[in-house]
Motif scaffolding. Sequence first.
Motif, PDB file in Angstrom:
ATOM      1  N   LYS A  26       1.036  -1.595   0.237  1.00  0.00           N
ATOM      2  CA  LYS A  26      -0.427  -0.186  -0.314  1.00  0.00           C
ATOM      3  C   LYS A  26       0.892   0.951  -0.389  1.00  0.00           C
ATOM      4  N   LEU A  27       0.251   2.368  -1.124  1.00  0.00           N
ATOM      5  CA  LEU A  27       0.826   3.722  -0.932  1.00  0.00           C
ATOM      6  C   LEU A  27       0.282   5.019   0.129  1.00  0.00           C
ATOM      7  N   TYR A  28       0.874   5.109   0.774  1.00  0.00           N
ATOM      8  CA  TYR A  28       0.041   6.640   1.616  1.00  0.00           C
ATOM      9  C   TYR A  28       0.995   8.093   2.624  1.00  0.00           C
ATOM     10  N   HIS A  29       0.031   8.767   2.654  1.00  0.00           N
ATOM     11  CA  HIS A  29       0.858   9.389   2.995  1.00  0.00           C
ATOM     12  C   HIS A  29       0.997   9.823   4.429  1.00  0.00           C
ATOM     13  N   GLU A  30       2.329  10.194   4.716  1.00  0.00           N
ATOM     14  CA  GLU A  30       2.836  10.494   6.107  1.00  0.00           C
ATOM     15  C   GLU A  30       4.026  11.659   6.023  1.00  0.00           C
ATOM     16  N   ASP A  31       3.877  12.632   7.165  1.00  0.00           N
ATOM     17  CA  ASP A  31       4.779  13.012   7.247  1.00  0.00           C
ATOM     18  C   ASP A  31       4.389  14.619   6.321  1.00  0.00           C
ATOM     19  N   GLY A  32       3.734  14.640   5.288  1.00  0.00           N
ATOM     20  CA  GLY A  32       4.478  15.257   4.310  1.00  0.00           C
ATOM     21  C   GLY A  32       4.828  14.869   2.603  1.00  0.00           C
ATOM     22  N   PRO A  50       8.965  -6.203  -9.330  1.00  0.00           N
ATOM     23  CA  PRO A  50       8.523  -5.440  -8.031  1.00  0.00           C
ATOM     24  C   PRO A  50       7.626  -4.186  -8.393  1.00  0.00           C
ATOM     25  N   VAL A  51       7.496  -3.407  -8.003  1.00  0.00           N
ATOM     26  CA  VAL A  51       6.244  -1.834  -8.763  1.00  0.00           C
ATOM     27  C   VAL A  51       6.719  -1.192  -9.286  1.00  0.00           C
ATOM     28  N   GLY A  52       8.340  -0.746  -8.715  1.00  0.00           N
ATOM     29  CA  GLY A  52       8.188   0.141 -10.177  1.00  0.00           C
ATOM     30  C   GLY A  52      10.525  -0.960  -8.932  1.00  0.00           C
ATOM     31  N   VAL A  53      10.946  -0.224 -10.702  1.00  0.00           N
ATOM     32  CA  VAL A  53      12.981  -0.096  -9.876  1.00  0.00           C
ATOM     33  C   VAL A  53      12.863   0.468  -8.416  1.00  0.00           C
ATOM     34  N   ASN A  65       9.974  12.345  -0.757  1.00  0.00           N
ATOM     35  CA  ASN A  65       8.949  14.054  -0.188  1.00  0.00           C
ATOM     36  C   ASN A  65       8.149  14.190  -1.836  1.00  0.00           C
ATOM     37  N   LYS A  66       8.461  12.810  -3.153  1.00  0.00           N
ATOM     38  CA  LYS A  66       7.996  13.062  -3.882  1.00  0.00           C
ATOM     39  C   LYS A  66       7.044  12.464  -4.132  1.00  0.00           C
ATOM     40  N   LEU A  67       6.294  11.677  -5.229  1.00  0.00           N
ATOM     41  CA  LEU A  67       5.007  10.920  -5.154  1.00  0.00           C
ATOM     42  C   LEU A  67       6.177   9.664  -6.261  1.00  0.00           C
ATOM     43  N   PHE A  68       6.308   8.195  -6.373  1.00  0.00           N
ATOM     44  CA  PHE A  68       7.556   7.399  -6.318  1.00  0.00           C
ATOM     45  C   PHE A  68       7.222   7.295  -7.771  1.00  0.00           C
ATOM     46  N   ARG A  69       8.546   7.474  -8.754  1.00  0.00           N
ATOM     47  CA  ARG A  69       7.686   7.601 -10.611  1.00  0.00           C
ATOM     48  C   ARG A  69       6.905   5.848 -10.635  1.00  0.00           C
ATOM     49  N   SER A  70       6.806   5.657 -10.420  1.00  0.00           N
ATOM     50  CA  SER A  70       6.437   3.926 -10.591  1.00  0.00           C
ATOM     51  C   SER A  70       4.554   4.919 -10.667  1.00  0.00           C
ATOM     52  N   PHE A  71       4.383   5.048  -9.732  1.00  0.00           N
ATOM     53  CA  PHE A  71       3.167   5.795  -9.401  1.00  0.00           C
ATOM     54  C   PHE A  71       2.476   6.926 -10.218  1.00  0.00           C
ATOM     55  N   GLU A  72       3.946   8.024 -10.246  1.00  0.00           N
ATOM     56  CA  GLU A  72       3.466   9.233 -11.232  1.00  0.00           C
ATOM     57  C   GLU A  72       3.394   8.444 -12.320  1.00  0.00           C
ATOM     58  N   ASP A  73       3.669   7.512 -12.775  1.00  0.00           N
ATOM     59  CA  ASP A  73       4.136   7.223 -14.565  1.00  0.00           C
ATOM     60  C   ASP A  73       2.540   6.952 -14.902  1.00  0.00           C
ATOM     61  N   ARG A  74       1.328   6.881 -13.763  1.00  0.00           N
ATOM     62  CA  ARG A  74       0.412   5.427 -14.194  1.00  0.00           C
ATOM     63  C   ARG A  74      -0.389   6.792 -14.128  1.00  0.00           C
ATOM     64  N   LEU A  75      -0.537   7.604 -14.015  1.00  0.00           N
ATOM     65  CA  LEU A  75      -1.646   9.208 -14.136  1.00  0.00           C
ATOM     66  C   LEU A  75      -1.405  10.107 -15.637  1.00  0.00           C
ATOM     67  N   GLU A  96      -9.184  17.935  -9.011  1.00  0.00           N
ATOM     68  CA  GLU A  96      -8.666  17.292  -7.723  1.00  0.00           C
ATOM     69  C   GLU A  96      -7.420  16.985  -7.879  1.00  0.00           C
ATOM     70  N   ARG A  97      -6.899  17.452  -6.845  1.00  0.00           N
ATOM     71  CA  ARG A  97      -4.911  17.428  -6.930  1.00  0.00           C
ATOM     72  C   ARG A  97      -4.395  16.264  -6.199  1.00  0.00           C
ATOM     73  N   ASN A  98      -4.981  16.508  -5.119  1.00  0.00           N
ATOM     74  CA  ASN A  98      -5.217  14.576  -4.239  1.00  0.00           C
ATOM     75  C   ASN A  98      -4.400  13.551  -4.862  1.00  0.00           C
ATOM     76  N   LEU A  99      -3.415  12.932  -5.056  1.00  0.00           N
ATOM     77  CA  LEU A  99      -2.409  11.915  -5.533  1.00  0.00           C
ATOM     78  C   LEU A  99      -3.594  10.694  -5.305  1.00  0.00           C
ATOM     79  N   LEU A 100      -3.223  10.365  -3.880  1.00  0.00           N
ATOM     80  CA  LEU A 100      -3.975   8.972  -3.768  1.00  0.00           C
ATOM     81  C   LEU A 100      -5.734   8.788  -4.451  1.00  0.00           C
TER      82      LEU A 100
END
Length: 208
Positions: A26-32, A50-53, A65-75, A96-100
Amino acid sequence: MISHEEKIEAVAVYLEKRKTRTFVGKLYHEDGGFVFEYDTKYLYGKQVIPVGVELPLTNQVYRSNKLFRSFEDRLPSRENPAYGEYCQAAGISENERNLLILLATIGKRGPSSFVFEPIFRHSFDGKSIRDYREWLHLTTREFASCFEISRSSLLRLEHGDHSGNEILKRVEIYVRFPEVALNQIKRKGGILTREKRRSVERKLERKR
């Protein structure tokens, strides 16, 4: 339109094959920032990938601090002319701006075998049912008939009476698993006009 605002606390990742679906992590937010961790059972499974390299198969808790590349590439890019249509089909605002939320809707499926599903923070309630019904553009009579629930119970739920717990659970399954809702519409959607039934089916097909 379905409002996911402040309801998704994490994104569950599944590896989907022809006949199986395996929970990956799972992917989630924590401490910004963002946190991803693999499920231990998945790590010790057979033929896992693996989900990504940047997220190798270890029991490490990955932070960024940023969304992992493997997830970002899905958007899809907001510059894509069809971006608004993707959002509309997924039942979210194109602002909508919430990345989750974006990952669990317009980023749910992609070229890989990984599928993203929302993990909700709050319980499903009558407002959730009303939002879902209105997103499908169904009247209370049509919705009750298609999903085989009492119209009077539906009206009570939508007006804040949550005594119909079993109905809430059943409709929540339809919301979270559009393929189940689609099958229900195909079975019990005879009350709808041909045009409306096809419109509902298209919405649900796009969310699968």
